[in-house]
Design an enzyme around this catalytic site. Structure first.
Site, PDB file in Angstrom:
ATOM      1  N   GLY A  11       0.757  -1.246   0.000  1.00 14.88           N
ATOM      2  CA  GLY A  11       0.000   0.000   0.000  1.00 14.88           C
ATOM      3  C   GLY A  11       0.784   1.291   0.000  1.00 14.88           C
ATOM      4  O   GLY A  11       0.247   2.324   0.389  1.00 14.88           O
ATOM      5  N   ASN A  13       1.614   3.038  -2.594  1.00 14.97           N
ATOM      6  CA  ASN A  13       0.889   3.930  -3.506  1.00 14.97           C
ATOM      7  C   ASN A  13      -0.423   4.401  -2.887  1.00 14.97           C
ATOM      8  O   ASN A  13      -0.798   5.563  -3.022  1.00 14.97           O
ATOM      9  CB  ASN A  13       0.608   3.233  -4.840  1.00 14.97           C
ATOM     10  CG  ASN A  13       1.729   3.417  -5.812  1.00 14.97           C
ATOM     11  OD1 ASN A  13       2.122   4.535  -6.114  1.00 14.97           O
ATOM     12  ND2 ASN A  13       2.256   2.317  -6.306  1.00 14.97           N
ATOM     13  N   ASN A 101      -6.224   1.740 -13.651  1.00 14.98           N
ATOM     14  CA  ASN A 101      -5.260   0.817 -13.074  1.00 14.98           C
ATOM     15  C   ASN A 101      -3.850   1.345 -13.314  1.00 14.98           C
ATOM     16  O   ASN A 101      -3.575   1.968 -14.336  1.00 14.98           O
ATOM     17  CB  ASN A 101      -5.389  -0.565 -13.740  1.00 14.98           C
ATOM     18  CG  ASN A 101      -4.440  -1.583 -13.145  1.00 14.98           C
ATOM     19  OD1 ASN A 101      -4.302  -1.699 -11.926  1.00 14.98           O
ATOM     20  ND2 ASN A 101      -3.782  -2.338 -13.999  1.00 14.98           N
ATOM     21  N   HIS A 103      -0.101  -0.031 -13.916  1.00 14.50           N
ATOM     22  CA  HIS A 103       0.662  -1.236 -14.270  1.00 14.50           C
ATOM     23  C   HIS A 103       2.139  -0.884 -14.250  1.00 14.50           C
ATOM     24  O   HIS A 103       2.544   0.135 -14.815  1.00 14.50           O
ATOM     25  CB  HIS A 103       0.255  -1.750 -15.650  1.00 14.50           C
ATOM     26  CG  HIS A 103       0.903  -3.048 -15.980  1.00 14.50           C
ATOM     27  ND1 HIS A 103       0.493  -4.240 -15.433  1.00 14.50           N
ATOM     28  CD2 HIS A 103       1.975  -3.335 -16.750  1.00 14.50           C
ATOM     29  CE1 HIS A 103       1.271  -5.217 -15.875  1.00 14.50           C
ATOM     30  NE2 HIS A 103       2.186  -4.685 -16.680  1.00 14.50           N
TER      31      HIS A 103
END
Length: 188
Positions: A11, A13, A101, A103
């Site tokens: 976590g 980010n 999202n 990536h």
């Protein structure tokens, strides 16, 4: 704008995004949801006074349960930040162009099934890439297949090991992911 952050692990980010928006009058992190009860991201969120929820994989696929939870928190937008479950079609449809999202590679390279975390960085190293980076994309029915919103790059040296590649890429995430989220939301 109420955002839910979906997480599966550490976590960093997630915490970075929460801190970035904590004083924003228009964007609020309203929920951090994890499929894993022991995800450290939940601890980070609770320390920052953000509500959390856990929805294990079997429940995550239950349309009424998941959509009801998101409605309870009046979620307008979803950010996937290290979330490792496949997103069910009903959620993609419900949050069409309202779910993004992150990536850890330059899509379309090194995306798809099995390409997450260290697996991505190992593949980048094995391919002898001269650069790596991060991609922010819309979530659609295809894993890592949604339209690309933004990409940020960093050069690699032949001497970089997998840990160095991961660190270089993660530095990009910390610097650019919250900014990209803001830009996307401002265009909605």
């Amino acid at each position: 704008m109420n955002i839910a952050i979906f997480v599966s692990g550490n976590g960093s980010n997630c915490e970075n995004i929460i801190r970035y928006f904590e004083a924003d009058p228009d964007i609020r992190i309203a929920l951090v949801l994890s499929n894993k009860p022991d995800a450290y991201a939940l601890t980070r969120a609770r320390r920052l006074h953000v509500p959390t929820a856990v929805m294990p994989k079997p429940q995550f696929g239950e349309k009424d349960k998941l959509l009801s939870l998101l409605a309870d928190y009046e979620i307008d937008f979803i950010v996937l930040a290290g979330f490792l479950l496949y997103i069910p079609d009903f959620l993609v449809k419900a949050f069409d162009h309202r779910m993004i999202n992150l990536h850890p590679a330059l899509l379309p390279k090194f995306g798809g099934k099995g390409m997450y975390g260290h697996h991505v960085h190992e593949a980048v190293k094995a391919a002898g890439e001269r650069e790596t980076g991060m991609t922010v994309h819309w979530v659609n029915e295809q894993m890592d297949g949604g339209d690309i919103i933004a990409q940020y790059r960093t050069p690699l040296s032949p001497d970089d090991d997998v840990a160095t590649i991961a660190r270089k890429e993660h530095d990009l995430e910390i610097r650019y992911f919250p900014l990209t989220i803001r830009k996307v939301i401002e265009k909605l």
